[in-house]
Design a protein around this motif. Structure first.
Motif, PDB file in Angstrom:
ATOM      1  N   GLU A  21       0.127   6.056  -3.364  1.00 57.90           N
ATOM      2  CA  GLU A  21      -0.706   5.788  -2.186  1.00 57.90           C
ATOM      3  C   GLU A  21      -0.008   4.831  -1.226  1.00 57.90           C
ATOM      4  N   CYS A  24       2.917   6.722   0.591  1.00 58.58           N
ATOM      5  CA  CYS A  24       2.450   7.621   1.656  1.00 58.58           C
ATOM      6  C   CYS A  24       1.858   6.846   2.823  1.00 58.58           C
ATOM      7  N   ASP A  25       1.025   5.852   2.540  1.00 62.52           N
ATOM      8  CA  ASP A  25       0.396   5.093   3.619  1.00 62.52           C
ATOM      9  C   ASP A  25       1.439   4.340   4.442  1.00 62.52           C
ATOM     10  N   SER A  26       2.380   3.682   3.769  1.00 59.30           N
ATOM     11  CA  SER A  26       3.381   2.879   4.479  1.00 59.30           C
ATOM     12  C   SER A  26       4.304   3.756   5.317  1.00 59.30           C
ATOM     13  N   ASN A  28       3.991   7.049   6.153  1.00 59.08           N
ATOM     14  CA  ASN A  28       3.304   7.867   7.158  1.00 59.08           C
ATOM     15  C   ASN A  28       2.960   7.039   8.394  1.00 59.08           C
ATOM     16  N   ASP A  29       2.547   5.801   8.166  1.00 65.28           N
ATOM     17  CA  ASP A  29       2.226   4.929   9.288  1.00 65.28           C
ATOM     18  C   ASP A  29       3.488   4.541  10.052  1.00 65.28           C
ATOM     19  N   ARG A 235      -3.786  -4.102   1.368  1.00 62.06           N
ATOM     20  CA  ARG A 235      -3.607  -2.665   1.507  1.00 62.06           C
ATOM     21  C   ARG A 235      -3.744  -1.962   0.148  1.00 62.06           C
ATOM     22  N   ILE A 239      -6.444   0.828  -0.904  1.00 60.16           N
ATOM     23  CA  ILE A 239      -6.008   2.132  -1.398  1.00 60.16           C
ATOM     24  C   ILE A 239      -6.640   2.429  -2.755  1.00 60.16           C
ATOM     25  N   ARG A 242     -10.266   3.250  -2.280  1.00 59.31           N
ATOM     26  CA  ARG A 242     -10.410   4.586  -1.699  1.00 59.31           C
ATOM     27  C   ARG A 242     -10.167   5.658  -2.756  1.00 59.31           C
TER      28      ARG A 242
END
Length: 292
Positions: A21, A24-26, A28-29, A235, A239, A242
């Motif tokens: 997670e 991908c979050d880091s 993708n952002d 973060r 994550i 979520r």
């Protein structure tokens, strides 16, 4: 063919692990990839054009490196592999999903050196490293130091892309500030490079400026590290929360244990089922999931 996007040459190295997670979050952002579709793939970035280099070998294809490989697959990014002809449980995945083994796998003796050489040749290079409990193993620290000497930005993926400086590599020495000898007094002086007319400082003036820069950098690092560490912790907490709320996928179970599966597609020409391979299957093809 020009795409109008900003090219970036991205490399990864490190023996630590990082949650999928956070990867991908880091990333993708950072690189503006779009939302996930129903099959788990991310919409392409409209801002960046990435060239990715991944290490493959028994000592370098860590859990964290494998997470980045999974992210690259979900972004449908072509990538190149630097391999030392050794392997582990994750190496097969990384090697087996290149577009062309002959063109995209480079065999070397020292993966770290080869990785920095490839990044140095690319446009807008960036090295991602993976720490373990905010520390680097010797091999990762060595590669990070080599990148900094080559003036390649280094960021720790385990800490939400925290920028790594010499302060984070206490066992490695930064390059010395270049100096020139003036004809006026024979003292060593610092040559300042700028767009303005040439400026030359005396040795004493150069020492004063260098000390000021060092103190400022240490202060910014101290402030920035604290803030970024808190951001990373928050973060990861978000994550995790979520992920707990998200629907859990059904697992194939055999004898009470999860069973690994893979996707196959039906090849009409061969009249048989074959492994799906890298990327998503073409629309309209028959596909099935079978035990791996």
């Amino acid at each position: 063919m020009a795409t109008g996007k900003r090219p970036v040459t991205l490399g990864i190295f490190g023996g630590g692990d990082v949650s999928p997670e956070l990867v991908c979050d880091s990333l993708n952002d950072q690189f503006a990839f779009g939302p996930e579709d129903g099959e788990g793939y991310f919409a392409p970035s409209e801002e960046y054009d990435l060239a990715v280099f991944l290490p493959a070998g028994g000592s370098v294809t860590s859990e964290g490196v494998h997470r980045v490989w999974e992210w690259a697959i979900r972004c449908e990014l072509p990538y190149k592999v630097i391999w030392d002809e050794t392997g582990n449980g994750h190496t097969v995945d990384v090697l087996g999903n290149v577009e062309s083994a002959e063109d995209d796998i480079t065999i070397v003796d020292n993966i770290g050196i080869a990785l920095i050489e490839q990044l140095s040749k690319g446009e807008n290079p960036m090295l991602l490293v993976i720490s373990e409990n905010e520390t680097f193993d010797d091999a990762t620290a060595e590669v990070a130091a080599a990148a900094l000497r080559a003036e390649i930005p280094v960021h720790d993926l385990s800490r939400a892309l925290l920028e790594i400086t010499w302060r984070h590599l206490p066992d490695h020495t930064p390059p010395e500030t270049p100096a020139v000898e003036t004809e006026a007094d024979g003292q060593m002086a610092l040559a300042v490079v700028s767009d303005t007319p040439d400026v030359t400082l005396s040795a004493q003036e150069a020492a004063t400026v260098t000390a000021a820069f060092t103190r400022a950098e240490e202060l910014l690092d101290t402030i920035g590290t604290g803030l970024l560490d808190r951001i990373a912790e928050t973060r990861e907490s978000l994550i995790h929360g979520r992920s707990l709320l998200a629907p859990k996928p059904e697992k194939s179970v055999e004898d009470g244990h999860p069973k690994k599966t893979r996707v196959e597609i039906f090849d009409e020409k061969k009249n048989e089922w074959v492994p799906a391979g890298r990327g998503r299957p073409q629309k309209g093809v028959q596909k099935r999931r079978v035990p791996a």
